[in-house]
Design a protein around this motif. Structure first.
Motif, PDB file in Angstrom:
ATOM      1  N   TRP A  13       0.841  -1.180   0.000  1.00  0.00           N
ATOM      2  CA  TRP A  13       0.000   0.000   0.000  1.00  0.00           C
ATOM      3  C   TRP A  13       0.883   1.239   0.000  1.00  0.00           C
ATOM      4  CZ3 TRP A  13      -0.576   4.123   3.372  1.00  0.00           C
ATOM      5  CH2 TRP A  13      -1.704   4.903   3.184  1.00  0.00           C
ATOM      6  N   SER A  14       0.434   2.290  -0.647  1.00  0.00           N
ATOM      7  CA  SER A  14       1.146   3.562  -0.673  1.00  0.00           C
ATOM      8  C   SER A  14       0.115   4.679  -0.635  1.00  0.00           C
ATOM      9  CB  SER A  14       1.980   3.664  -1.955  1.00  0.00           C
ATOM     10  OG  SER A  14       2.659   4.897  -2.004  1.00  0.00           O
ATOM     11  N   TYR A  15       0.357   5.690   0.190  1.00  0.00           N
ATOM     12  CA  TYR A  15      -0.604   6.771   0.338  1.00  0.00           C
ATOM     13  C   TYR A  15      -0.624   7.667  -0.900  1.00  0.00           C
ATOM     14  CZ  TYR A  15      -3.122  10.781   2.076  1.00  0.00           C
ATOM     15  OH  TYR A  15      -4.040  11.778   2.220  1.00  0.00           O
ATOM     16  N   GLY A  16      -1.797   8.121  -1.243  1.00  0.00           N
ATOM     17  CA  GLY A  16      -1.966   9.086  -2.318  1.00  0.00           C
ATOM     18  C   GLY A  16      -3.235   9.889  -2.083  1.00  0.00           C
ATOM     19  N   ASN A  17      -3.304  11.058  -2.666  1.00  0.00           N
ATOM     20  CA  ASN A  17      -4.462  11.940  -2.505  1.00  0.00           C
ATOM     21  C   ASN A  17      -5.489  11.778  -3.619  1.00  0.00           C
ATOM     22  OD1 ASN A  17      -3.343  13.093  -0.224  1.00  0.00           O
ATOM     23  ND2 ASN A  17      -2.357  14.738  -1.362  1.00  0.00           N
ATOM     24  N   THR A  18      -5.252  10.895  -4.545  1.00  0.00           N
ATOM     25  CA  THR A  18      -6.100  10.780  -5.733  1.00  0.00           C
ATOM     26  C   THR A  18      -7.578  10.626  -5.397  1.00  0.00           C
ATOM     27  OG1 THR A  18      -4.253   9.780  -6.901  1.00  0.00           O
ATOM     28  CG2 THR A  18      -6.424   9.541  -7.891  1.00  0.00           C
ATOM     29  N   ASN A  19      -7.925   9.747  -4.474  1.00  0.00           N
ATOM     30  CA  ASN A  19      -9.338   9.531  -4.155  1.00  0.00           C
ATOM     31  C   ASN A  19      -9.980  10.780  -3.552  1.00  0.00           C
ATOM     32  OD1 ASN A  19      -9.263   6.953  -5.143  1.00  0.00           O
ATOM     33  ND2 ASN A  19      -8.938   6.005  -3.157  1.00  0.00           N
ATOM     34  N   TYR A  20      -9.241  11.501  -2.716  1.00  0.00           N
ATOM     35  CA  TYR A  20      -9.778  12.732  -2.143  1.00  0.00           C
ATOM     36  C   TYR A  20     -10.025  13.764  -3.245  1.00  0.00           C
ATOM     37  CZ  TYR A  20      -8.553  11.004   2.482  1.00  0.00           C
ATOM     38  OH  TYR A  20      -8.467  10.265   3.625  1.00  0.00           O
ATOM     39  N   LEU A  21      -9.062  13.895  -4.153  1.00  0.00           N
ATOM     40  CA  LEU A  21      -9.207  14.860  -5.235  1.00  0.00           C
ATOM     41  C   LEU A  21     -10.387  14.510  -6.131  1.00  0.00           C
ATOM     42  CD1 LEU A  21      -5.440  15.334  -6.121  1.00  0.00           C
ATOM     43  CD2 LEU A  21      -6.876  16.782  -4.678  1.00  0.00           C
ATOM     44  N   LEU A  22     -10.532  13.246  -6.444  1.00  0.00           N
ATOM     45  CA  LEU A  22     -11.675  12.823  -7.264  1.00  0.00           C
ATOM     46  C   LEU A  22     -12.997  13.071  -6.527  1.00  0.00           C
ATOM     47  CD1 LEU A  22     -10.314   9.516  -8.832  1.00  0.00           C
ATOM     48  CD2 LEU A  22     -10.724  11.705  -9.985  1.00  0.00           C
ATOM     49  N   ALA A  23     -13.019  12.811  -5.217  1.00  0.00           N
ATOM     50  CA  ALA A  23     -14.234  13.066  -4.435  1.00  0.00           C
ATOM     51  C   ALA A  23     -14.576  14.547  -4.461  1.00  0.00           C
ATOM     52  CB  ALA A  23     -14.052  12.590  -2.995  1.00  0.00           C
ATOM     53  N   GLY A  24     -13.583  15.420  -4.318  1.00  0.00           N
ATOM     54  CA  GLY A  24     -13.824  16.862  -4.373  1.00  0.00           C
ATOM     55  C   GLY A  24     -14.385  17.303  -5.707  1.00  0.00           C
ATOM     56  N   LEU A  25     -13.810  16.797  -6.779  1.00  0.00           N
ATOM     57  CA  LEU A  25     -14.306  17.129  -8.117  1.00  0.00           C
ATOM     58  C   LEU A  25     -15.731  16.614  -8.320  1.00  0.00           C
ATOM     59  CD1 LEU A  25     -11.067  16.350 -10.158  1.00  0.00           C
ATOM     60  CD2 LEU A  25     -12.059  18.614  -9.717  1.00  0.00           C
ATOM     61  N   LEU A  26     -15.997  15.425  -7.818  1.00  0.00           N
ATOM     62  CA  LEU A  26     -17.337  14.844  -7.928  1.00  0.00           C
ATOM     63  C   LEU A  26     -18.362  15.684  -7.156  1.00  0.00           C
ATOM     64  CD1 LEU A  26     -19.047  12.520  -9.003  1.00  0.00           C
ATOM     65  CD2 LEU A  26     -18.483  11.249  -6.934  1.00  0.00           C
ATOM     66  N   ILE A  27     -17.994  16.114  -5.947  1.00  0.00           N
ATOM     67  CA  ILE A  27     -18.886  16.965  -5.143  1.00  0.00           C
ATOM     68  C   ILE A  27     -19.214  18.239  -5.894  1.00  0.00           C
ATOM     69  CG2 ILE A  27     -18.986  18.409  -3.058  1.00  0.00           C
ATOM     70  CD1 ILE A  27     -17.367  16.097  -1.666  1.00  0.00           C
ATOM     71  N   GLU A  28     -18.203  18.866  -6.487  1.00  0.00           N
ATOM     72  CA  GLU A  28     -18.450  20.097  -7.243  1.00  0.00           C
ATOM     73  C   GLU A  28     -19.324  19.846  -8.466  1.00  0.00           C
ATOM     74  OE1 GLU A  28     -14.843  23.107  -6.172  1.00  0.00           O
ATOM     75  OE2 GLU A  28     -14.633  21.961  -8.031  1.00  0.00           O
ATOM     76  N   LYS A  29     -19.098  18.745  -9.152  1.00  0.00           N
ATOM     77  CA  LYS A  29     -19.877  18.431 -10.356  1.00  0.00           C
ATOM     78  C   LYS A  29     -21.342  18.160 -10.006  1.00  0.00           C
ATOM     79  CE  LYS A  29     -20.070  17.331 -14.763  1.00  0.00           C
ATOM     80  NZ  LYS A  29     -19.841  18.305 -15.806  1.00  0.00           N
ATOM     81  N   VAL A  30     -21.572  17.366  -8.955  1.00  0.00           N
ATOM     82  CA  VAL A  30     -22.932  16.982  -8.572  1.00  0.00           C
ATOM     83  C   VAL A  30     -23.716  18.169  -8.014  1.00  0.00           C
ATOM     84  CG1 VAL A  30     -24.260  15.585  -6.925  1.00  0.00           C
ATOM     85  CG2 VAL A  30     -22.389  14.554  -8.212  1.00  0.00           C
ATOM     86  N   THR A  31     -23.059  18.989  -7.180  1.00  0.00           N
ATOM     87  CA  THR A  31     -23.768  20.103  -6.542  1.00  0.00           C
ATOM     88  C   THR A  31     -23.778  21.370  -7.390  1.00  0.00           C
ATOM     89  OG1 THR A  31     -21.807  20.940  -5.376  1.00  0.00           O
ATOM     90  CG2 THR A  31     -23.149  19.262  -4.241  1.00  0.00           C
ATOM     91  N   GLY A  32     -22.815  21.490  -8.294  1.00  0.00           N
ATOM     92  CA  GLY A  32     -22.704  22.714  -9.083  1.00  0.00           C
ATOM     93  C   GLY A  32     -22.187  23.886  -8.268  1.00  0.00           C
ATOM     94  N   ARG A  33     -21.609  23.605  -7.113  1.00  0.00           N
ATOM     95  CA  ARG A  33     -21.125  24.647  -6.207  1.00  0.00           C
ATOM     96  C   ARG A  33     -19.663  24.359  -5.840  1.00  0.00           C
ATOM     97  NH1 ARG A  33     -23.588  28.786  -6.710  1.00  0.00           N
ATOM     98  NH2 ARG A  33     -22.778  29.473  -4.724  1.00  0.00           N
ATOM     99  N   PRO A  34     -18.916  25.372  -5.388  1.00  0.00           N
ATOM    100  CA  PRO A  34     -17.521  25.173  -4.986  1.00  0.00           C
ATOM    101  C   PRO A  34     -17.405  24.234  -3.784  1.00  0.00           C
ATOM    102  CG  PRO A  34     -18.017  27.513  -5.219  1.00  0.00           C
ATOM    103  CD  PRO A  34     -19.324  26.771  -5.307  1.00  0.00           C
ATOM    104  N   LEU A  35     -16.365  23.449  -3.748  1.00  0.00           N
ATOM    105  CA  LEU A  35     -16.138  22.502  -2.660  1.00  0.00           C
ATOM    106  C   LEU A  35     -16.073  23.208  -1.308  1.00  0.00           C
ATOM    107  CD1 LEU A  35     -15.539  19.573  -1.794  1.00  0.00           C
ATOM    108  CD2 LEU A  35     -13.126  20.187  -1.955  1.00  0.00           C
ATOM    109  N   ALA A  36     -15.380  24.341  -1.227  1.00  0.00           N
ATOM    110  CA  ALA A  36     -15.250  25.060   0.039  1.00  0.00           C
ATOM    111  C   ALA A  36     -16.626  25.392   0.621  1.00  0.00           C
ATOM    112  CB  ALA A  36     -14.432  26.337  -0.144  1.00  0.00           C
ATOM    113  N   GLU A  37     -17.536  25.828  -0.232  1.00  0.00           N
ATOM    114  CA  GLU A  37     -18.896  26.156   0.207  1.00  0.00           C
ATOM    115  C   GLU A  37     -19.607  24.905   0.734  1.00  0.00           C
ATOM    116  OE1 GLU A  37     -22.701  26.846  -2.398  1.00  0.00           O
ATOM    117  OE2 GLU A  37     -21.445  28.657  -2.417  1.00  0.00           O
ATOM    118  N   GLN A  38     -19.454  23.808   0.041  1.00  0.00           N
ATOM    119  CA  GLN A  38     -20.118  22.567   0.448  1.00  0.00           C
ATOM    120  C   GLN A  38     -19.571  22.041   1.777  1.00  0.00           C
ATOM    121  OE1 GLN A  38     -22.841  21.198  -1.142  1.00  0.00           O
ATOM    122  NE2 GLN A  38     -22.694  23.187  -2.132  1.00  0.00           N
ATOM    123  N   ILE A  39     -18.256  22.049   1.934  1.00  0.00           N
ATOM    124  CA  ILE A  39     -17.662  21.571   3.193  1.00  0.00           C
ATOM    125  C   ILE A  39     -18.053  22.491   4.345  1.00  0.00           C
ATOM    126  CG2 ILE A  39     -15.463  21.313   4.424  1.00  0.00           C
ATOM    127  CD1 ILE A  39     -14.399  19.856   2.019  1.00  0.00           C
TER     128      ILE A  39
END
Length: 100
Positions: A13-39
């Motif tokens: 196993w090796s740590y990476g941020n890829t899943n977090y980044l994809l989740a952030g992009l998905l949140i923005e795409k689904v909500t149509g709003r900036p990630l900072a606002e959603q969090i």
């Protein structure tokens, strides 16, 4: 695919941020709003985190009392104060921090 794998699938196993980044992009795409606002709205405010924020790019200042952070680039190197820094480089993988 330009880089060779570090190990065979399922053997390590090796740590990476890829899943977090994809989740952030998905949140923005689904909500149509900036990630900072959603969090801020869906997590920080909803559970009452009064001293936590999703700071914007370039926002390094911590407004309230806080501990100090230090880092040595290598063992024996002088400590560098890193308490106040721009967390936006981590985006969804590490941008949440003390209220700034």
């Amino acid at each position: 695919m330009a880089h060779e794998a570090l190990f065979a699938p399922g053997t390590s196993w090796s740590y990476g941020n890829t899943n977090y980044l994809l989740a952030g992009l998905l949140i923005e795409k689904v909500t149509g709003r900036p990630l900072a606002e959603q969090i801020t709205h869906r997590i920080i405010q909803r559970i009452g985190l009064r001293h936590t924020s999703f700071p914007g790019a370039g926002d390094e200042r911590i407004r309230e009392a806080h501990s100090q952070g230090y880092f040595a680039a290598k063992p024996g190197a002088p400590l560098e104060k890193i308490t106040e820094m721009d967390l936006s480089w981590g985006w969804v993988a590490g941008q949440v921090g003390p209220r700034r």
